[in-house]
Motif scaffolding. Structure first.
Motif, mmCIF file in Angstrom:
data_model
loop_
_atom_site.group_PDB
_atom_site.id
_atom_site.type_symbol
_atom_site.label_atom_id
_atom_site.label_comp_id
_atom_site.label_asym_id
_atom_site.label_seq_id
_atom_site.Cartn_x
_atom_site.Cartn_y
_atom_site.Cartn_z
ATOM 1 N N GLY A 26 3.299 5.757 8.662
ATOM 2 C CA GLY A 26 2.825 4.801 9.654
ATOM 3 C C GLY A 26 1.848 3.799 9.066
ATOM 4 N N TYR A 27 1.752 2.637 9.697
ATOM 5 C CA TYR A 27 0.836 1.602 9.228
ATOM 6 C C TYR A 27 -0.597 2.123 9.103
ATOM 7 C CZ TYR A 27 4.212 -2.268 9.913
ATOM 8 O OH TYR A 27 5.273 -3.127 9.830
ATOM 9 N N GLY A 28 -1.035 2.914 10.078
ATOM 10 C CA GLY A 28 -2.416 3.382 10.073
ATOM 11 C C GLY A 28 -2.748 4.237 8.872
ATOM 12 N N GLU A 29 -1.757 4.966 8.350
ATOM 13 C CA GLU A 29 -1.993 5.875 7.227
ATOM 14 C C GLU A 29 -2.233 5.147 5.915
ATOM 15 O OE1 GLU A 29 0.651 9.545 7.424
ATOM 16 O OE2 GLU A 29 1.639 8.223 8.873
ATOM 17 N N VAL A 30 -1.802 3.873 5.842
ATOM 18 C CA VAL A 30 -1.995 3.114 4.597
ATOM 19 C C VAL A 30 -2.906 1.912 4.805
ATOM 20 C CG1 VAL A 30 0.178 3.838 3.544
ATOM 21 C CG2 VAL A 30 0.136 1.820 5.025
ATOM 22 N N SER A 31 -3.488 1.788 5.991
ATOM 23 C CA SER A 31 -4.279 0.594 6.284
ATOM 24 C C SER A 31 -5.533 0.497 5.426
ATOM 25 C CB SER A 31 -4.651 0.558 7.769
ATOM 26 O OG SER A 31 -5.358 1.732 8.138
ATOM 27 N N SER A 32 -6.157 1.643 5.098
ATOM 28 C CA SER A 32 -7.371 1.593 4.278
ATOM 29 C C SER A 32 -7.060 1.110 2.871
ATOM 30 C CB SER A 32 -8.041 2.969 4.229
ATOM 31 O OG SER A 32 -7.168 3.929 3.673
ATOM 32 N N VAL A 33 -5.921 1.487 2.347
ATOM 33 C CA VAL A 33 -5.517 1.014 1.018
ATOM 34 C C VAL A 33 -5.138 -0.461 1.084
ATOM 35 C CG1 VAL A 33 -3.847 1.290 -0.862
ATOM 36 C CG2 VAL A 33 -4.749 3.308 0.322
ATOM 37 N N ALA A 34 -4.419 -0.838 2.120
ATOM 38 C CA ALA A 34 -4.002 -2.242 2.264
ATOM 39 C C ALA A 34 -5.200 -3.176 2.293
ATOM 40 C CB ALA A 34 -3.171 -2.411 3.538
ATOM 41 N N ALA A 65 0.831 -1.203 0.000
ATOM 42 C CA ALA A 65 0.000 0.000 0.000
ATOM 43 C C ALA A 65 0.868 1.256 0.000
ATOM 44 C CB ALA A 65 -0.925 -0.016 1.212
ATOM 45 N N ALA A 66 1.945 1.235 0.788
ATOM 46 C CA ALA A 66 2.861 2.379 0.821
ATOM 47 C C ALA A 66 3.568 2.550 -0.516
ATOM 48 C CB ALA A 66 3.872 2.188 1.946
ATOM 49 N N ALA A 67 3.953 1.425 -1.117
ATOM 50 C CA ALA A 67 4.611 1.488 -2.424
ATOM 51 C C ALA A 67 3.685 2.127 -3.456
ATOM 52 C CB ALA A 67 5.020 0.081 -2.860
ATOM 53 N N LYS A 68 2.412 1.793 -3.385
ATOM 54 C CA LYS A 68 1.419 2.378 -4.298
ATOM 55 C C LYS A 68 1.265 3.870 -4.031
ATOM 56 C CE LYS A 68 -3.322 1.538 -5.851
ATOM 57 N NZ LYS A 68 -4.543 0.702 -5.674
ATOM 58 N N GLU A 69 1.264 4.238 -2.744
ATOM 59 C CA GLU A 69 1.131 5.648 -2.359
ATOM 60 C C GLU A 69 2.288 6.481 -2.889
ATOM 61 O OE1 GLU A 69 -0.356 8.983 0.035
ATOM 62 O OE2 GLU A 69 -1.281 7.070 -0.507
ATOM 63 N N TRP A 70 3.483 5.933 -2.801
ATOM 64 C CA TRP A 70 4.689 6.668 -3.205
ATOM 65 C C TRP A 70 5.114 6.388 -4.646
ATOM 66 C CZ3 TRP A 70 7.397 4.883 1.895
ATOM 67 C CH2 TRP A 70 7.010 5.719 2.960
ATOM 68 N N ASP A 71 4.467 5.390 -5.271
ATOM 69 C CA ASP A 71 4.828 4.990 -6.632
ATOM 70 C C ASP A 71 6.297 4.563 -6.712
ATOM 71 O OD1 ASP A 71 4.437 4.417 -9.289
ATOM 72 O OD2 ASP A 71 4.857 6.470 -9.969
ATOM 73 N N VAL A 72 6.652 3.651 -5.783
ATOM 74 C CA VAL A 72 8.014 3.114 -5.745
ATOM 75 C C VAL A 72 7.933 1.588 -5.668
ATOM 76 C CG1 VAL A 72 8.945 5.168 -4.605
ATOM 77 C CG2 VAL A 72 8.140 3.226 -3.222
ATOM 78 N N PRO A 73 8.994 0.878 -6.037
ATOM 79 C CA PRO A 73 8.992 -0.587 -5.887
ATOM 80 C C PRO A 73 8.943 -0.969 -4.407
ATOM 81 C CG PRO A 73 10.762 0.132 -7.346
ATOM 82 C CD PRO A 73 10.227 1.361 -6.667
ATOM 83 N N VAL A 74 8.195 -2.016 -4.115
ATOM 84 C CA VAL A 74 8.086 -2.453 -2.721
ATOM 85 C C VAL A 74 9.428 -2.953 -2.200
ATOM 86 C CG1 VAL A 74 7.448 -4.869 -3.187
ATOM 87 C CG2 VAL A 74 6.563 -3.709 -1.139
ATOM 88 N N THR A 75 10.302 -3.365 -3.093
ATOM 89 C CA THR A 75 11.623 -3.852 -2.680
ATOM 90 C C THR A 75 12.485 -2.748 -2.083
ATOM 91 O OG1 THR A 75 12.380 -3.538 -4.960
ATOM 92 C CG2 THR A 75 11.657 -5.759 -4.324
ATOM 93 N N GLU A 76 12.090 -1.489 -2.277
ATOM 94 C CA GLU A 76 12.860 -0.369 -1.721
ATOM 95 C C GLU A 76 12.380 0.008 -0.319
ATOM 96 O OE1 GLU A 76 12.774 2.898 -4.439
ATOM 97 O OE2 GLU A 76 13.795 1.799 -6.048
#
Length: 728
Positions: free
Chosen positions: A167-175, A139-150
């Motif tokens: 923080g986890y809470g900020e991306v939990s709805s997308v996850a 979800a964070a990778a999608k938010e930042w448009d970066v590879p999850v491997t980074e």
């Protein structure tokens, strides 16, 4: 990191959804991820986001991990969330844990029994945390448009190589909207930050301040109190009762009889008294007084049994031929005929009661279309099935909520008290809480069976063990484990089992069967070692070495290297072989519940009676999730084993238990507990195995061996104190 497939219990991860108001949910226990302050973290979020059946995360970073298994004092409500938190990578300082209700869709094996909660859930718990962590990173990778491997995580915060964090809470709805990954990475053991660290009980503050956690604490508006009367003796059934006097007493609502045997039974529906009389009223005291005024007539359905009958049956059954041995290696008959020496001994043990500290109780609210059951139960799924059958309701209309248990030791595996509560509630058409008196519990049955076992050992002229024979019997079954040590270490080996029927109900008691057979096996092996002129630890190690080099048979339950390992460890830590004036030592070792335990008991004389001064204990139970909880389990098991080995017994006269409360049923006193218990865990990378029970069985044998050193007399019957042991 290790890649694992998420197909294990995949149904727990198939649905990632948004809860009311939004959120991510897994569902297992309450955890809070790292945020600027603890105060902010413990504020309940406005929205929840569902990830899977083990975890839910709020928009403010609060993480909930529901603990699925019943908490019986074995500390799983702390250790299970620790495993999830480890893989989720959150800060344990911000963890809040909550008990899950029975949920057979999302959880597997919601049972407290067999020391198997952690062992059976290890992979699922790790996967729950790792899956949630991966989805949050995606979800964070999608938010930042970066590879999850980074991305990396630490204490509930996702970090990018550029330095950005979220923080986890900020991306939990997308996850919550993402597909569950086909595989996830779990941590290498060397990278654990939570697992393996001493961690306090998550309920400890509530326990010591008396917060309502236990079944006995549970209340609902309009709830009535119920108490029961069952037949006074095994073999009796209800004939009639007169209750007008009781009904006229203050606060009494009704006096009824109910039948509690479901049409479709599970293994846990083990109950001698399936028709009871119940008194229902407004307060416990009012109900107790009314109960004493009842006039009930009982009748015999089968012949009454007394302790003499049990002892004779057990003794006779050891003499009977066994048609099919459980195991036979080599030619035991030939070995015994050719032996230079034969050592033969018989050991016995009585029935034991469970005597949970929290009285047996259960809440039930049964209406025409549903049943709500709440209380301390080790087998909630079985209770739900049986209650549905008894009440004539669909299973999905029966809910079971588990409270923390004030002890169980196997007694709360059997759900008769929950069924009784349900039947009473249905008949009086009101919510009720059923409460047992101590006498109700101690006379109700489900005792640890009475046992007897005969051992024989054959030694050659050089004092080598060339033959071993064990024959066991007991009420409703033998305690013999045919494939455990010394099976696999003796060329000529024979294991036989028989059983004796009885109207007295028996059931699992902490470390079933092992609680008897371990102690007597250790005592017998010591006696054989003495006959052979060999140190008892060396005698055992020689047999383990034989198994390691050239094992006999293919069905041996144990790993000799691990078994020998705990013996060597306890020998080293206790300085075995060093004589201390006035200190008498006994040793034991046993394998059960997939774990290995060796113990040394140091006994001294105090006012002419034996006193356990210190117990040394070595344990190999694989990875230790929570060393603090593990140490507590070992210490409690040792005290429990010493107390019951020395003092406890249930006997019968005409079908009636002669010990009905603690005035006659002897438990260990505080002053009789060991002054010190020192525990050593073997460092291991093996997945965790059992620990709630394995430390109890061997201490009985170590105690028996120490008593022999102190008195010069062997003990063959439990409880040892019934022989009025006095040290000269």
């Amino acid at each position: 990191m290790t890649l694992i497939k998420t197909s294990y219990n995949r149904r727990s991860f198939l649905k990632a959804s948004t809860a009311a108001g939004g959120g991510l949910m897994l569902g297992f226990s309450w955890l809070a991820s790292c945020s600027p302050s603890k105060e902010k973290l413990i504020t309940m979020p406005d929205s929840w986001f569902d990830i899977n059946a083990f975890i839910k995360i709020g928009e403010n970073g609060v993480v909930t991990i529901f603990s699925p298994n019943p908490e019986i004092g074995q500390n799983v409500k702390t250790s299970m969330p620790m495993i999830v938190a480890e893989e989720l990578d959150v800060d344990w300082e911000y963890v809040i844990v909550e008990q899950a209700p029975l949920n057979t869709v999302d959880f597997q094996r919601q049972v407290a029994g067999g020391s198997n909660s952690i062992r059976s859930s290890w992979d699922a718990l790790r996967m729950a945390g790792a899956t949630a962590r991966r989805m949050l990173m995606e979800a964070a990778a999608k938010e930042w448009d970066v590879p999850v491997t980074e991305l990396t995580t630490e204490k509930g915060v996702i970090k990018h190589a550029s330095g950005k964090t979220i923080g986890y809470g900020e991306v939990s709805s997308v996850a919550a909207t993402l597909e569950v990954p086909a595989e996830v990475e779990v941590k290498d053991i060397k990278d654990f930050k939570i697992i393996g660290k001493p961690t306090g009980n998550v309920d400890i503050d509530k326990i010591i301040t008396g917060k309502p956690l236990f079944g006995l604490d549970y209340k609902e508006d309009g709830m009535l109190i119920a108490m029961l009367v069952h037949a006074p003796a095994f073999g009796m059934t209800l004939k009639s009762f007169e209750a007008e006097a009781a009904k006229s007493m203050p606060g009494i609502v009704d006096v009824i009889s109910v039948k509690t045997a479901p049409d479709e039974k599970t293994w846990s529906d083990n109950n001698a008294f399936t028709e009871i009389v119940a008194v229902v009223g407004k307060t416990t005291w009012q109900v107790m007084k009314a109960k004493k005024s009842l006039s009930i007539e009982w009748e015999w359905a089968s012949a009454p049994e007394s302790s003499y009958d049990h002892e004779k049956k057990l003794a006779d059954s050891l003499k009977e031929p066994v048609a099919k041995p459980e195991r036979i290696d080599g030619n035991p008959e030939k070995a015994f005929k050719e032996a230079a020496k034969v050592v033969e001994r018989t050991y016995t043990a009585p029935f034991l009661a469970h005597n949970t500290m929290e009285p047996m109780n259960f809440f039930a609210n049964v209406t025409a279309d549903k049943a709500e059951l709440t209380g301390p139960i080790q087998t909630p799924e079985n209770l739900r099935k049986s209650a549905a059958s008894l009440l004539g309701l669909p299973e999905e209309k029966v809910s079971v909520m588990m409270t923390r248990m004030g002890g169980g030791f196997g007694r709360r595996l059997y759900g008769n008290f929950g069924l009784e509560a349900a039947a009473i509630s249905q008949k009086v058409n009101a919510p009720i809480k059923l409460v047992y008196t101590r006498e109700d519990d101690m006379t109700q049955g489900l005792y640890r069976p009475a046992y007897a076992v005969k051992y024989r050992a054959a030694l050659d002229k050089d004092n080598n063990l060339i033959g071993f024979h064990v024959k066991g019997t007991g009420i409703h079954g033998s305690a013999v484990y045919a494939n455990r040590f010394p099976a696999g270490a003796v060329n000529n080996y024979l294991a036989e089992s028989v059983g004796v029927d009885s109207s007295i109900t028996t059931g699992a008691w902490r470390a079933p069967r092992s609680n008897f057979i371990s102690g007597v096996e250790s005592a017998f092996l010591d006696e054989v070692a003495e006959e052979a002129g060999v140190d008892p630890i060396e005698f055992r190690l020689k047999l383990f070495e034989r198994n390691m080099k050239d094992p006999v048979g293919e069905k041996n339950d144990y790993v000799a290297e691990r078994y020998a390992g705990v013996l060597k460890l306890v020998r080293e830590k206790s300085n075995w072989g060093t004589e201390t004036p006035g200190v008498f030592r006994g040793v034991s070792a046993y394998f059960c519940h997939n774990s290995y335990v060796a113990q040394v008991v140091d006994l001294v004389k105090e006012n002419g009676t034996p006193k356990v001064k210190k117990v040394w204990c070595a344990v190999d139970c694989g990875i230790v999730v929570n060393p603090e909880g593990a140490k507590n389990q070992v210490e409690g098991s040792i005290v429990d084993g010493i107390g019951h080995g020395m003092f406890s017994s249930i006997t019968f006269k005409d079908g009636t238990a002669e010990q009905q409360n603690f005035d006659k049923y002897r438990l260990i006193r505080h002053s009789e507990a060991p002054d010190e218990i020192e525990t050593f865990f073997v460092e291991s990378d093996i997945h965790p195995t059992g620990l709630g029970e394995p430390a109890l069985p061997p201490v009985v044998g170590a105690l028996a061996n120490a008593l022999y050193k102190a008195t010069g007399k062997r003990v063959y019957s439990q409880p040892f104190a019934q022989k009025d042991i006095v040290l000269g």
